[in-house]
Scaffold this active site. Structure first.
Site, PDB file in Angstrom:
ATOM      1  N   GLU A 273      60.151 101.921 -40.617  1.00 30.64           N
ATOM      2  CA  GLU A 273      61.218 102.737 -40.849  1.00 30.64           C
ATOM      3  C   GLU A 273      61.805 102.116 -42.175  1.00 30.64           C
ATOM      4  OE1 GLU A 273      64.388 102.891 -37.840  1.00 30.64           O
ATOM      5  OE2 GLU A 273      65.819 103.412 -39.255  1.00 30.64           O
TER       6      GLU A 273
ATOM      7  N   ASP B 136      76.296 100.374 -40.506  1.00 32.12           N
ATOM      8  CA  ASP B 136      75.535  99.442 -40.680  1.00 32.12           C
ATOM      9  C   ASP B 136      76.458  98.182 -40.507  1.00 32.12           C
ATOM     10  OD1 ASP B 136      72.818 100.224 -40.794  1.00 32.12           O
ATOM     11  OD2 ASP B 136      73.385 101.203 -42.489  1.00 32.12           O
TER      12      ASP B 136
END
Lengths: 386, 258
Positions: B45, B56
């Protein structure tokens, strides 16, 4: 057409561009909000706090000397600066914090740029007895230290944000992260008409009290509607609050953005392009790679690279006109209003005054202008003194 | 069947490491990807840096900021994947926030990504309600399911997701955590009741023990921040690629060993 539609869109703008974790909370919020909108007991409670706690209605003041000096239209000032905590932000925070209580969330979080929304949220949380955490960029903590102190006096906690540009944009990111982690017990009080649906609608509705009052007041004073409504636009809550109740009237809306200095600005609607920031599709200031740009304004409350989706819609539909004035023009207007009207405005609405100053002569004497004086200038003394 | 779903069929237990493109320079990024694949990572990924990564935690935020200082954009990433495709066939999934994709042009992006050899896309700020433009493309689109998702949403997302379903293990942002909540296990079984598509668990996974725990229930495990922390610590070391490779090997043991 209903604004926004069921999916939270104003034309093509708006929506819910957020991580999955928040989707259920947004849906719940929307449902509860639509309930309380029709609930007279709840609305009476908001009105009670508006009147007895925040100091509504605010006056619509005929600025006779400003009118004379500028030699153009009759200028009225909607005195949101006289509200408790010194700005229009309290209208929204009373509404949202009451809503948080209704949903049963015990913990309030918010972001703040200039500190006005932080103070207003901490104030509402204090009087409603809820815990409150305020995210604020390090840059803003430095330049608005008075508001940091006020927030702490009110029993709330300020958390500094060190990421990215260290201003409002990053404070919102951090508040959204906190909300994502604590969504089960936390209510996010968003301070402007930005963010995912239903925030732009909700904040607009709470701020619409400005325009509703102004409309009644001007009809009483002048026997007719105004020709122009002028307000500054950062995220756009004070301007939409003034504009929206006049939406179907033949009244020109002018939103004044921060033109900053040189090539540094935060005039999103003037120079930006459509994109996604903080959960909504709207105009944003971005690079050709789709990265969000840093911004500048002498007025911290306007220092933001996004804008509410409803404004983006008004712009494309040509319902409102969006312009900008520079830092210097705003500071000059700040001085002018202080000297001739005895009103020290915040640097944010000083942008609106500066624009009216520029176009007064071409508008002409027969016209009526209402400027939203969205906040007072105490917080900006240190910036102007420099 | 896509390359991604084939990978789940073939290996049953799939390990997916995440790194941010351009956290270290692009040739090192390339070496890291090839090394991770060599150490038996099944799918890679790749994170696309964004100025406002609101899903995040601090580790990925810092990596993203470093990558943006290098000016990393989609043309760089497509070029990188094109180079990797000459050497490796490992499935590659991009994780990007929506705005850079929107600005690039959704259709153009999908076309170029596909032709350069990208196999799937994850967009953390694009829930299915807003994703109609994306779904019309042939690329695998991997949607996320969170512990707060209702049963109806789980069904909807499971239907729309292709390649695999990304199960967010915690209520929160990405980032290594000492302890994974019971949330993760419960959520995997809730999803399992709605679909037979592969389920990979991510967010907060940082140790071999956690990998072992998760793979008992799920089909795949995604580790991001913990790897970025290793990269952050050894970024100036000449041994970086080997150290990261060793860390991948350590994590994968959670899958292969009992």
């Amino acid at each position: 057409m209903k604004l926004p539609n069921k999916k939270g869109y104003f034309g093509q703008y708006g929506g819910k561009f957020v991580p999955e974790t928040l989707m259920t909370a947004l849906k719940e919020l929307e449902e509860v909000y639509l309930d309380i909108k029709k609930d007279t007991v709840f609305q009476n409670k908001i009105n009670y706090y508006f009147k007895n706690y925040a100091g509504r209605p605010t006056p619509l003041y005929f600025a006779e000397k400003l009118t004379d000096v500028l030699g153009g239209p009759k200028i009225y000032l909607k005195r949101e600066d006289l509200l408790h905590t010194g700005a229009h932000k309290i209208n929204n925070t009373i509404g949202q914090v009451l809503l948080a209580k209704r949903i049963g969330k015990k913990r309030i979080i918010c972001e703040t740029g200039a500190g006005q929304h932080g103070v207003a949220t901490a104030t509402a949380a204090s009087v409603m007895g809820l815990e409150c955490i305020v995210y604020m960029g390090e840059e803003d903590i430095k330049r608005q230290s008075l508001n940091v102190f006020k927030i702490e006096l009110l029993g709330a906690k300020v958390i500094g944000v060190y990421s990215g540009t260290k201003t409002l944009k990053d404070a919102i990111n951090e508040a959204i992260r906190d909300w994502t982690a604590n969504v089960r017990n936390t209510f996010y009080v968003l301070g402007s008409v930005v963010g995912p649906h239903p925030y732009p609608m909700m904040t607009r509705d709470f701020q619409s009290v400005i325009g509703k009052e102004a409309r009644k007041q001007i009809i009483k004073l002048e026997g007719r509607l105004p020709d122009y409504l002028v307000a500054c636009v950062g995220g756009g809550s004070n301007s939409i609050g003034l504009f929206y109740p006049f939406y179907r009237d033949k009244v020109t809306f002018i939103g004044v953005e921060a033109g900053g200095v040189g090539t540094e600005h935060s005039a999103t609607l003037c120079y930006g392009s459509p994109g996604v920031l903080h959960g909504a599709f709207s105009y944003v200031l971005q690079t050709s790679d789709g990265q969000i740009k840093g911004t500048h304004s002498v007025a911290p409350g306007l220092d933001y690279p996004g804008v509410g989706p409803e404004h983006s819609y008004y712009k494309d539909a040509k319902r409102a006109k969006y312009v900008s004035v520079t830092d210097k023009e705003a500071v000059d207007a700040f001085h002018l209003l202080s000297e001739i009207e005895g009103i020290i405005p915040a640097l944010e609405p000083a942008h609106a005054i500066a624009y009216v100053k520029k176009i007064a002569k071409e508008i002409g004497k027969q016209k009526i202008v209402i400027i939203n004086l969205s906040g007072r200038g105490d917080k900006d003394i240190d910036i102007v003194r420099k | 069947m896509s390359k991604i779903s084939d990978t789940f069929t073939k290996y049953k237990k799939v390990f997916i490491p995440y790194i941010t493109v351009g956290d270290v320079n692009l040739s090192l990024t390339e070496e890291l990807i090839l090394e991770m694949s060599k150490r038996d990572a099944h799918i890679i990924e790749l994170g696309v840096p964004f100025s406002d990564p609101l899903a995040d935690g601090p580790t990925i935020q810092r990596a993203s900021e470093r990558a943006l200082k290098r000016g990393i954009n989609f043309p760089d990433i497509f070029h990188l994947v094109g180079k990797i495709r000459k050497k490796s066939n490992v499935p590659i999934v991009l994780m990007s926030y929506y705005n850079p994709i929107y600005k690039f042009g959704v259709q153009e992006f999908m076309k170029e990504a596909k032709s350069e050899g990208i196999d799937g896309i994850i967009i953390p700020d694009l829930p299915p309600e807003e994703a109609s433009k994306i779904r019309k493309t042939k690329m695998d689109t991997i949607f996320l399911i969170a512990p707060t998702s209702t049963e109806n949403r789980i069904k909807l997302i499971a239907t729309l997701s292709s390649g695999f379903i990304y199960c967010v293990s915690v209520t929160g942002t990405t980032g290594a955590r000492g302890k994974l909540e019971e949330d993760a296990k419960n959520l995997v079984s809730r999803i399992r009741r709605c679909t037979d598509k592969p389920i990979a668990v991510g967010f907060g996974v940082s140790t071999q023990e956690q990998v072992r725990e998760i793979i008992k229930l799920a089909d795949g495990v995604i580790v991001g921040s913990a790897i970025l922390e290793v990269i952050e610590k050894y970024r100036d070391s000449s041994q970086l690629v080997k150290i990261v490779g060793d860390f991948i090997e350590y994590l994968i043991k959670g899958i292969s060993s009992k």
